[in-house]
Design a protein around this motif. Structure first.
Motif, PDB file in Angstrom:
ATOM      1  N   GLN A   1     -29.922 -53.826  26.174  1.00 33.09           N
ATOM      2  CA  GLN A   1     -30.123 -51.902  25.827  1.00 33.09           C
ATOM      3  C   GLN A   1     -29.280 -51.277  25.729  1.00 33.09           C
ATOM      4  N   LEU A   2     -27.740 -51.795  26.176  1.00 36.18           N
ATOM      5  CA  LEU A   2     -26.820 -50.930  26.783  1.00 36.18           C
ATOM      6  C   LEU A   2     -26.455 -51.403  24.928  1.00 36.18           C
ATOM      7  N   ASN A   3     -26.121 -52.331  24.786  1.00 41.60           N
ATOM      8  CA  ASN A   3     -25.485 -52.876  23.721  1.00 41.60           C
ATOM      9  C   ASN A   3     -26.116 -51.903  22.224  1.00 41.60           C
ATOM     10  N   ALA A   4     -27.493 -52.166  22.562  1.00 42.39           N
ATOM     11  CA  ALA A   4     -28.268 -51.559  21.199  1.00 42.39           C
ATOM     12  C   ALA A   4     -27.777 -49.889  21.049  1.00 42.39           C
TER      13      ALA A   4
ATOM     14  N   LEU B   1     -25.088 -45.288  18.605  1.00 43.70           N
ATOM     15  CA  LEU B   1     -23.817 -44.293  19.308  1.00 43.70           C
ATOM     16  C   LEU B   1     -22.471 -44.666  17.805  1.00 43.70           C
ATOM     17  N   ASN B   2     -22.177 -45.629  17.634  1.00 44.58           N
ATOM     18  CA  ASN B   2     -20.997 -45.876  16.539  1.00 44.58           C
ATOM     19  C   ASN B   2     -21.921 -45.657  15.549  1.00 44.58           C
ATOM     20  N   PHE B   3     -22.899 -45.870  14.951  1.00 45.03           N
ATOM     21  CA  PHE B   3     -23.626 -45.022  13.618  1.00 45.03           C
ATOM     22  C   PHE B   3     -23.599 -43.309  13.603  1.00 45.03           C
ATOM     23  N   ALA B   4     -24.229 -42.976  14.780  1.00 50.17           N
ATOM     24  CA  ALA B   4     -23.826 -41.698  15.042  1.00 50.17           C
ATOM     25  C   ALA B   4     -22.409 -41.515  14.540  1.00 50.17           C
ATOM     26  N   GLN B   5     -21.667 -41.741  15.498  1.00 42.33           N
ATOM     27  CA  GLN B   5     -20.139 -41.085  15.121  1.00 42.33           C
ATOM     28  C   GLN B   5     -19.665 -41.432  13.802  1.00 42.33           C
ATOM     29  N   GLU B   6     -19.980 -42.559  13.336  1.00 43.61           N
ATOM     30  CA  GLU B   6     -19.631 -42.138  11.907  1.00 43.61           C
ATOM     31  C   GLU B   6     -20.591 -41.529  11.151  1.00 43.61           C
ATOM     32  N   SER B   7     -21.413 -41.726  11.531  1.00 37.84           N
ATOM     33  CA  SER B   7     -22.446 -40.334  10.262  1.00 37.84           C
ATOM     34  C   SER B   7     -21.509 -39.196  10.566  1.00 37.84           C
ATOM     35  N   PHE B   8     -21.082 -38.757  11.579  1.00 41.20           N
ATOM     36  CA  PHE B   8     -20.565 -37.069  11.959  1.00 41.20           C
ATOM     37  C   PHE B   8     -18.959 -36.635  11.519  1.00 41.20           C
TER      38      PHE B   8
ATOM     39  N   LYS C   1     -27.827 -36.016  17.594  1.00 46.73           N
ATOM     40  CA  LYS C   1     -27.693 -36.951  17.406  1.00 46.73           C
ATOM     41  C   LYS C   1     -26.882 -37.879  17.849  1.00 46.73           C
ATOM     42  N   LEU C   2     -25.302 -37.916  17.742  1.00 47.81           N
ATOM     43  CA  LEU C   2     -24.388 -37.680  18.363  1.00 47.81           C
ATOM     44  C   LEU C   2     -24.622 -37.307  19.469  1.00 47.81           C
ATOM     45  N   ASP C   3     -24.968 -36.044  20.104  1.00 49.87           N
ATOM     46  CA  ASP C   3     -24.711 -36.691  21.442  1.00 49.87           C
ATOM     47  C   ASP C   3     -25.343 -36.902  22.345  1.00 49.87           C
ATOM     48  N   MET C   4     -26.823 -37.234  22.165  1.00 49.13           N
ATOM     49  CA  MET C   4     -28.564 -38.185  22.243  1.00 49.13           C
ATOM     50  C   MET C   4     -27.526 -39.748  22.900  1.00 49.13           C
TER      51      MET C   4
END
Length: 318
Positions: A108-111, A116-123, A146-149
């Motif tokens: 669950q942590l890896n997912a 988080l990485n996807f949200a960071q790139e999108s941001f 979404k990045l904060d979540m």
């Protein structure tokens, strides 16, 4: 001459009669008593087996009867199940999470980190576009949320993994111990209740009456056996107020059985006034009007082992 002869013969007759008169006995009559005892059950059930008969003498600890209480067995199974569940909770608290649980949390942590990485790139992409005024403020705020979540989810999973690796908190262990103690207490309560299926003689006694037959329902507190305690004999005398002052507590008395002429030494253990309805009124003309009645409790002081005593048999104060 005949007159002197008649007087002489009359004197001899009186002397003979006085020598034949029995020893003077007081009119104070009493009864033989025994301390009573009642045996009942704390729980309801059906009388399964009765092991004694009326008139039988038993010893303290003898089983008088058995009671069928089916609810006890069911409650024992429930208590055993509760102990197993509480013990499992305590073991889990002590041992911590299993390998499978740790692997699940790591997954669950890896997912969460991937999200988080996807949200960071999108941001990062949308931030540059927002700077060039290519997207609206609304679109940029949504990506930032979404990045904060994603960051919060990763932080929560990381904290959960650390907590599981450290083991259960002290409060959780204490709670598990409390649940186990409570379950064991419930089992002890049921075990104590199971002993109530045996009706035990609380003292050496003679069984006088048996209230129920086998198969009948026994309710809690209902007396199943009535009897008298062995070696609890005493004598009860009722004395009117006009003669009560002749007696006092601790006074030694000599008692006699008017039928067997056996004598018993006794001591006054207690003097008490009987209830108002026992007062002597004009319906008893031998006594004074409205005369109170008292009871003497006399306990034997001599050895009475070899004598026979029957409940409510008459005894006199000599």
């Amino acid at each position: 001459m005949n007159t002197y002869k008649n007087i002489l013969l009359g004197g001899f007759a009186l002397l003979a009669l006085s020598s034949c008169q029995p020893e003077q006995i007081t009119p104070n009559r009493g009864k033989v008593k025994f301390e009573t005892i009642s045996v009942s059950s704390k729980l309801a059930g059906r009388v399964d087996k009765i092991f004694v008969e009326e008139g039988q003498k038993v010893k303290k600890g003898d089983t008088l009867a058995t009671i069928n209480i089916p609810e006890v067995q069911a409650k024992m199974l429930q208590a055993e199940g509760a102990i197993m569940a509480a013990q499992g909770q305590l073991n889990m608290a002590f041992n911590g999470a299993t390998v499978e649980q740790l692997n699940q949390i790591d997954g669950q942590l890896n997912a969460g980190k991937a999200q988080l990485n996807f949200a960071q790139e999108s941001f990062n992409r949308l931030e540059a576009m927002y700077t060039d005024s290519l997207i609206s403020q609304q679109q940029f705020d949504e990506v930032k949320m979404k990045l904060d979540m994603a960051k919060a989810q990763v932080a929560a999973l990381a904290a959960k993994r650390d907590e599981v690796k450290k083991g259960a908190r002290e409060e959780q262990i204490e709670q598990a111990k409390g649940q186990l103690d409570r379950a064991k207490g419930a089992r002890e309560e049921v075990a104590t209740a199971s002993l109530e299926q045996f009706v035990i003689a609380p003292a050496d006694m003679s069984v006088e009456t048996i209230s129920l037959d086998e198969g009948e329902l026994l309710t809690p507190g209902f007396t199943l056996f009535n009897g008298y305690k062995t070696n609890s004999i005493y004598f009860r005398f009722t004395i009117p107020e006009s003669r009560i002052y002749d007696f006092e507590v601790g006074q030694e008395l000599s008692l006699v059985n008017p039928y067997t002429e056996e004598e018993v030494g006794g001591r006054i253990a207690a003097i008490k006034q009987l209830a108002k309805y026992a007062d002597i009124t004009s319906t008893a003309p031998l006594y004074g009007l409205s005369e109170s009645i008292y009871e003497l409790k006399v306990v034997p002081t001599s050895n009475v082992q070899g004598q026979k005593f029957y409940i409510n048999a008459t005894f006199l104060i000599k």
